[in-house]
Design a protein around this motif. Structure first.
Motif, PDB file in Angstrom:
ATOM      1  N   VAL A   1       0.837  -1.197   0.000  1.00 14.50           N
ATOM      2  CA  VAL A   1       0.000   0.000   0.000  1.00 14.50           C
ATOM      3  C   VAL A   1       0.874   1.249   0.000  1.00 14.50           C
ATOM      4  CG1 VAL A   1      -1.827   1.253   1.167  1.00 14.50           C
ATOM      5  CG2 VAL A   1      -1.813  -1.236   1.215  1.00 14.50           C
TER       6      VAL A   1
ATOM      7  N   THR B   1       2.180   1.843  -3.410  1.00 13.72           N
ATOM      8  CA  THR B   1       1.151   2.386  -4.297  1.00 13.72           C
ATOM      9  C   THR B   1       0.894   3.855  -3.987  1.00 13.72           C
ATOM     10  OG1 THR B   1       0.142   0.193  -4.176  1.00 13.72           O
ATOM     11  CG2 THR B   1      -1.143   1.934  -5.205  1.00 13.72           C
TER      12      THR B   1
ATOM     13  N   ALA C   1       1.357   6.844  -6.704  1.00 11.60           N
ATOM     14  CA  ALA C   1       0.260   7.730  -7.071  1.00 11.60           C
ATOM     15  C   ALA C   1       0.626   9.179  -6.753  1.00 11.60           C
ATOM     16  CB  ALA C   1      -1.012   7.321  -6.334  1.00 11.60           C
TER      17      ALA C   1
ATOM     18  N   SER D   1      -7.519  13.118 -12.139  1.00 16.75           N
ATOM     19  CA  SER D   1      -6.960  11.980 -11.402  1.00 16.75           C
ATOM     20  C   SER D   1      -8.044  11.086 -10.817  1.00 16.75           C
ATOM     21  CB  SER D   1      -6.039  12.489 -10.291  1.00 16.75           C
ATOM     22  OG  SER D   1      -6.750  13.315  -9.400  1.00 16.75           O
TER      23      SER D   1
ATOM     24  N   ILE E   1     -14.088   7.488 -10.796  1.00 17.32           N
ATOM     25  CA  ILE E   1     -14.260   7.123  -9.395  1.00 17.32           C
ATOM     26  C   ILE E   1     -15.453   7.899  -8.843  1.00 17.32           C
ATOM     27  CG2 ILE E   1     -13.184   7.105  -7.116  1.00 17.32           C
ATOM     28  CD1 ILE E   1     -10.489   6.919  -8.430  1.00 17.32           C
TER      29      ILE E   1
ATOM     30  N   LEU F   1      -9.556   7.315   4.144  1.00 20.80           N
ATOM     31  CA  LEU F   1      -8.448   6.401   4.437  1.00 20.80           C
ATOM     32  C   LEU F   1      -7.108   7.136   4.401  1.00 20.80           C
ATOM     33  CD1 LEU F   1      -9.755   3.334   2.416  1.00 20.80           C
ATOM     34  CD2 LEU F   1      -9.599   3.567   4.908  1.00 20.80           C
TER      35      LEU F   1
ATOM     36  N   ASP G   1     -10.304  -2.441   4.123  1.00 20.07           N
ATOM     37  CA  ASP G   1     -10.037  -1.042   3.829  1.00 20.07           C
ATOM     38  C   ASP G   1      -8.670  -0.862   3.194  1.00 20.07           C
ATOM     39  OD1 ASP G   1     -12.449  -0.062   4.558  1.00 20.07           O
ATOM     40  OD2 ASP G   1     -11.851   0.651   6.538  1.00 20.07           O
ATOM     41  N   ARG G   2      -7.730  -1.677   3.626  1.00 20.24           N
ATOM     42  CA  ARG G   2      -6.395  -1.580   3.007  1.00 20.24           C
ATOM     43  C   ARG G   2      -6.467  -1.931   1.533  1.00 20.24           C
ATOM     44  NH1 ARG G   2      -1.919  -3.755   7.386  1.00 20.24           N
ATOM     45  NH2 ARG G   2      -2.861  -2.729   9.201  1.00 20.24           N
TER      46      ARG G   2
ATOM     47  N   GLU H   1      -9.064  -1.739  -0.330  1.00 20.59           N
ATOM     48  CA  GLU H   1      -9.809  -0.672  -0.999  1.00 20.59           C
ATOM     49  C   GLU H   1      -8.910   0.532  -1.272  1.00 20.59           C
ATOM     50  OE1 GLU H   1     -12.592  -0.919  -2.205  1.00 20.59           O
ATOM     51  OE2 GLU H   1     -13.588   1.027  -2.338  1.00 20.59           O
ATOM     52  N   LEU H   2      -8.107   0.866  -0.277  1.00 23.85           N
ATOM     53  CA  LEU H   2      -7.180   1.981  -0.448  1.00 23.85           C
ATOM     54  C   LEU H   2      -6.212   1.716  -1.590  1.00 23.85           C
ATOM     55  CD1 LEU H   2      -5.954   4.645   0.444  1.00 23.85           C
ATOM     56  CD2 LEU H   2      -4.740   3.444   2.265  1.00 23.85           C
ATOM     57  N   ALA H   3      -5.665   0.526  -1.612  1.00 27.86           N
ATOM     58  CA  ALA H   3      -4.722   0.191  -2.675  1.00 27.86           C
ATOM     59  C   ALA H   3      -5.408   0.238  -4.038  1.00 27.86           C
ATOM     60  CB  ALA H   3      -4.126  -1.197  -2.428  1.00 27.86           C
ATOM     61  N   ARG H   4      -6.632  -0.263  -4.084  1.00 27.23           N
ATOM     62  CA  ARG H   4      -7.360  -0.277  -5.353  1.00 27.23           C
ATOM     63  C   ARG H   4      -7.583   1.149  -5.862  1.00 27.23           C
ATOM     64  NH1 ARG H   4     -12.611   0.130  -7.332  1.00 27.23           N
ATOM     65  NH2 ARG H   4     -13.430   0.765  -5.305  1.00 27.23           N
ATOM     66  N   LEU H   5      -8.045   2.012  -4.973  1.00 30.61           N
ATOM     67  CA  LEU H   5      -8.341   3.379  -5.392  1.00 30.61           C
ATOM     68  C   LEU H   5      -7.070   4.124  -5.789  1.00 30.61           C
ATOM     69  CD1 LEU H   5     -11.053   4.171  -2.716  1.00 30.61           C
ATOM     70  CD2 LEU H   5     -11.393   3.845  -5.175  1.00 30.61           C
ATOM     71  N   LEU H   6      -6.000   3.891  -5.037  1.00 30.54           N
ATOM     72  CA  LEU H   6      -4.743   4.555  -5.383  1.00 30.54           C
ATOM     73  C   LEU H   6      -4.249   4.093  -6.744  1.00 30.54           C
ATOM     74  CD1 LEU H   6      -2.881   4.581  -1.961  1.00 30.54           C
ATOM     75  CD2 LEU H   6      -3.758   6.546  -3.232  1.00 30.54           C
ATOM     76  N   ASP H   7      -4.470   2.821  -7.038  1.00 30.10           N
ATOM     77  CA  ASP H   7      -4.066   2.323  -8.348  1.00 30.10           C
ATOM     78  C   ASP H   7      -4.882   2.981  -9.452  1.00 30.10           C
ATOM     79  OD1 ASP H   7      -1.882   0.671  -8.607  1.00 30.10           O
ATOM     80  OD2 ASP H   7      -2.909  -1.028  -7.688  1.00 30.10           O
ATOM     81  N   LEU H   8      -6.165   3.176  -9.179  1.00 29.63           N
ATOM     82  CA  LEU H   8      -6.988   3.867 -10.175  1.00 29.63           C
ATOM     83  C   LEU H   8      -6.459   5.272 -10.429  1.00 29.63           C
ATOM     84  CD1 LEU H   8     -10.662   2.862  -9.246  1.00 29.63           C
ATOM     85  CD2 LEU H   8      -9.311   2.168 -11.231  1.00 29.63           C
ATOM     86  N   VAL H   9      -6.139   5.966  -9.345  1.00 31.40           N
ATOM     87  CA  VAL H   9      -5.597   7.316  -9.485  1.00 31.40           C
ATOM     88  C   VAL H   9      -4.308   7.279 -10.302  1.00 31.40           C
ATOM     89  CG1 VAL H   9      -4.571   9.242  -8.237  1.00 31.40           C
ATOM     90  CG2 VAL H   9      -6.678   8.187  -7.393  1.00 31.40           C
ATOM     91  N   ALA H  10      -3.440   6.357  -9.945  1.00 35.30           N
ATOM     92  CA  ALA H  10      -2.169   6.262 -10.668  1.00 35.30           C
ATOM     93  C   ALA H  10      -2.410   5.972 -12.143  1.00 35.30           C
ATOM     94  CB  ALA H  10      -1.296   5.174 -10.036  1.00 35.30           C
TER      95      ALA H  10
END
Lengths: 168, 168
Positions: free
Chosen positions: A22, A25, A29, A130, A134, A145, B138-139, B141-150
């Motif tokens: 995490v 990532t 990002a 960005s 979403i 988070l 939640d972790r 989820e956080l990683a998933r969303l950050l990947d989307l942003v990236a």
DNA sequence: CAGTATTGATTGGCTGGCCAAGGAATGGGT
DNA sequence: ACCCATTCCTTGGCCAGCCAATCAATACTG
């Protein structure tokens, strides 16, 4: 295989970061975010980081430099040098504080104020770009988070010494 | 009011960033993360950023410098200078590529390899510290969303010019 | 009131990181 | 065979940001 062989597992998570996926990532990002912001700022004649300082000045009017330091969480020397450059660019004005001859008061010039719209637009634009695809709920969840993470890290930072004598 | 008056809305979201609250939160969290990582790396004699380069070298063995550049997504000049310093510290070894006299092959020394455990521990430790109180879901989820942003930002970056001739 | 501690800011030196410009070596096209 | 475009790397210059050391001015304390 027409592509030149990658020589190893390039572009994937480095194996030494398996224990912190995490965090990795997050770092990726944020770097991309800073670079994208830098692209927008360059058109305004600013460097990444300077816009945050301008934001504080836009909000606060004349501020003591120590307030800037605390508000941005930066090293005093960093703030000194940034202000010297911003002053030379005519975006910022510094004068001695009459009530404390050690201190320096900082405020934006007219020219500095003129950048506000562009910076606000840059932030909004980058936000949209960005977070494309979403939904509002996920955005809120992401912000929540990230705030938790920031809180955890701030706690650790205070234990590690940079604790200003607020509570101790 | 015993505290010295804040002079303005210090410590809150700058008003100019209202249009990009998630981006601002991301930047804040990532900065704290980088600083916290820096604290751990200092005990290992490394500066923030160097550990990522070492990770690639640990994974890949001898690599062309251009591979490093692509893999880290950094500017070539940045990589050159970082390698010069790492070489002078004895953590890295550079030799000309026999099959291409322009290129340089890079690999870690024994001393460089010795840092691997410490760096892995630092990443794991920081991960636990920064994600304390956040559950596995939640972790993820956080990683998933950050990947989307990236992903969004990578797309924007490719449109903006740094598109290596992969697909065009 | 004198002496010390604390705060405010600066300088120098270092790293990460970018851009622009340049120099070698390789590869491709005619 | 030749010339030109591309690739690989380096240098110089710049900015953000950190730490350590320093100086001046204020505050605190005996």
């Amino acid at each position: 295989m027409t592509t030149a062989e990658p020589a190893c597992t390039a572009d994937q998570l480095p194996s030494a970061a398996r224990g912190g996926p995490v965090g990795m990532t997050l770092a990726r990002a944020a770097r991309a975010h800073r670079i994208a912001m830098g692209r927008r700022l360059r058109e305004l004649g600013l460097y990444p980081g300077q816009e945050l300082m301008m934001m504080v000045l836009w909000d606060c009017g004349a501020v003591r430099q120590s307030e800037l330091i605390h508000s941005l969480g930066l090293d005093p020397s960093t703030v000194t040098k940034m202000l010297q450059r911003l002053e030379q660019c005519g975006l910022v004005l510094r004068r001695p504080d009459p009530s404390d001859r050690r201190a320096v008061l900082v405020e934006t010039t007219e020219e500095g104020r003129a950048l506000r719209g562009g910076v606000e637009r840059a932030w909004s634009d980058l936000e949209e770009s960005s977070l494309a695809g979403i939904g509002p709920d996920d955005r809120a969840e992401l912000a929540r988070l990230l705030d938790l993470v920031a809180d955890n890290l701030r706690e650790e930072a205070e234990e590690a010494g940079d604790c200003p004598p607020l509570n101790c």
